[in-house]
Design an enzyme around this catalytic site. Structure first.
Site, PDB file in Angstrom:
ATOM      1  CB  SER A   1      -4.598   1.837 -10.009  1.00  0.00           C
ATOM      2  OG  SER A   1      -5.139   0.648  -8.776  1.00  0.00           O
TER       3      SER A   1
HETATM    4  N1  SAH Z   1      -5.198   0.716  -4.605  1.00  0.00           N
HETATM    5  C1  SAH Z   1      -3.992   0.299  -4.783  1.00  0.00           C
HETATM    6  C2  SAH Z   1      -3.853  -0.691  -5.869  1.00  0.00           C
HETATM    7  C3  SAH Z   1      -3.203  -2.087  -5.335  1.00  0.00           C
HETATM    8  S1  SAH Z   1      -3.387  -3.453  -6.323  1.00  0.00           S
HETATM    9  C4  SAH Z   1      -3.135   1.428  -4.980  1.00  0.00           C
HETATM   10  O1  SAH Z   1      -3.619   2.495  -5.228  1.00  0.00           O
HETATM   11  O2  SAH Z   1      -1.931   1.215  -5.110  1.00  0.00           O
HETATM   12  C5  SAH Z   1      -4.429  -4.303  -5.446  1.00  0.00           C
HETATM   13  C6  SAH Z   1      -4.226  -4.540  -3.953  1.00  0.00           C
HETATM   14  O3  SAH Z   1      -5.007  -5.555  -3.622  1.00  0.00           O
HETATM   15  C7  SAH Z   1      -2.823  -5.558  -3.792  1.00  0.00           C
HETATM   16  O4  SAH Z   1      -2.149  -4.975  -2.974  1.00  0.00           O
HETATM   17  C8  SAH Z   1      -3.240  -6.890  -3.464  1.00  0.00           C
HETATM   18  O5  SAH Z   1      -2.464  -7.509  -2.470  1.00  0.00           O
HETATM   19  C9  SAH Z   1      -4.454  -6.490  -2.744  1.00  0.00           C
HETATM   20  N2  SAH Z   1      -5.664  -7.451  -2.579  1.00  0.00           N
HETATM   21  C10 SAH Z   1      -5.705  -8.764  -3.272  1.00  0.00           C
HETATM   22  N3  SAH Z   1      -6.705  -9.423  -2.720  1.00  0.00           N
HETATM   23  C11 SAH Z   1      -7.134  -8.950  -1.599  1.00  0.00           C
HETATM   24  C12 SAH Z   1      -8.098  -9.380  -0.569  1.00  0.00           C
HETATM   25  N4  SAH Z   1      -8.814 -10.379  -0.799  1.00  0.00           N
HETATM   26  N5  SAH Z   1      -8.189  -8.315   0.641  1.00  0.00           N
HETATM   27  C13 SAH Z   1      -7.171  -7.578   0.800  1.00  0.00           C
HETATM   28  N6  SAH Z   1      -6.427  -6.705  -0.358  1.00  0.00           N
HETATM   29  C14 SAH Z   1      -6.425  -7.715  -1.361  1.00  0.00           C
END
Ligand code: SAH
Length: 218
Positions: free
Chosen positions: A68
């Site tokens: 993010s």
């Molecule tokens: N908080 C992260 C942002 C990652 S983007 C950071 O600081 O880098 C969002 C993430 O959510 C992705 O890795 C994706 O695989 C995950 N995601 C999407 N749907 C999900 C679900 N149902 N359960 C767990 N993770 C999920």
């Protein structure tokens, strides 16, 4: 002294510029700004992107996912902390692990769930390397939360569902807060849901852009 002292290969000035930018956009909580200053974001992206790690943008982390934007991480963290101190926070969507690392310095325990195992493995390695012993991880579909450690003081979701997942609201203690993007791939708003004794209240904070929250694991 910060636990991160000495880890940064990136100049203090570059990080300070990022902090100033985020402050100018309205994030004022000094604890949050300090975490943005201290957490080495360059260790949460691929080496090839490390030079861009202190720009205020989302960056690819592989498998169609992104780390993010620092402003958004700061804003969501501030929205969680605003109403008082938090003991335990659940994050859905570990991704690179950056948001969890930011939280780790501000709350006693962080639980984080990721559905893509390959991303979680990398994030775990980073938590270990940075000695973030108060972060626990799980490979699962986060739509269901992590009932074992509930109730939580705070829950943050870093991928966007189209509506509020009720399983998550149910895992908040009364007074606990859930901060998440809600919407379609094209249009989302950042929402804060506060659990009350009888139900929940919802506030809309601002427009955001996240990858979608998906079901199942991979
Ligand atoms: N908080 C992260 C942002 C990652 S983007 C950071 O600081 O880098 C969002 C993430 O959510 C992705 O890795 C994706 O695989 C995950 N995601 C999407 N749907 C999900 C679900 N149902 N359960 C767990 N993770 C999920």
């Amino acid at each position: 002294m910060s636990v991160y002292q000495g880890i940064g290969m990136t100049s203090q000035r570059t990080r300070e510029r990022l902090v100033e930018r985020i402050r100018a956009q309205g994030v004022r909580d000094p604890r949050v700004l300090q975490q943005i200053r201290d957490v080495p974001r360059h260790l949460f992206v691929d080496e090839a992107l490390a030079t861009r790690a202190y720009e205020d943008t989302a960056l690819p982390i592989g498998l169609n996912q992104t780390i993010s934007q620092p402003y958004t991480v700061a804003r969501m963290t501030e929205a969680l902390l605003e109403a008082g101190p938090l003991e335990n926070v659940l994050e859905i969507g570990t991704g690179s692990g950056y948001q969890a690392a930011v939280l780790a310095g501000l709350v006693r325990r962080v639980y984080t769930v990721e559905r893509i195992e390959a991303l979680l493995r990398q994030a775990r390695r980073r938590f270990h390397a940075l000695n973030l012993i108060n972060v626990r991880t799980k490979h699962a579909d986060g739509t269901l939360g992590w009932p074992h450690y509930a109730p939580y003081d705070g829950i943050v979701v870093t991928a966007a569902p189209e509506g509020i997942p009720l399983a998550l609201v149910e895992q908040l203690r009364p007074g606990g807060r859930l901060v998440l993007p809600i919407g379609t791939r094209r249009e989302q708003v950042l929402v804060r849901v506060t659990r009350t004794t009888t139900g929940h209240e919802k506030e809309i904070l601002e427009q955001v852009s996240f990858v979608p929250l998906l079901g199942g694991t991979s």
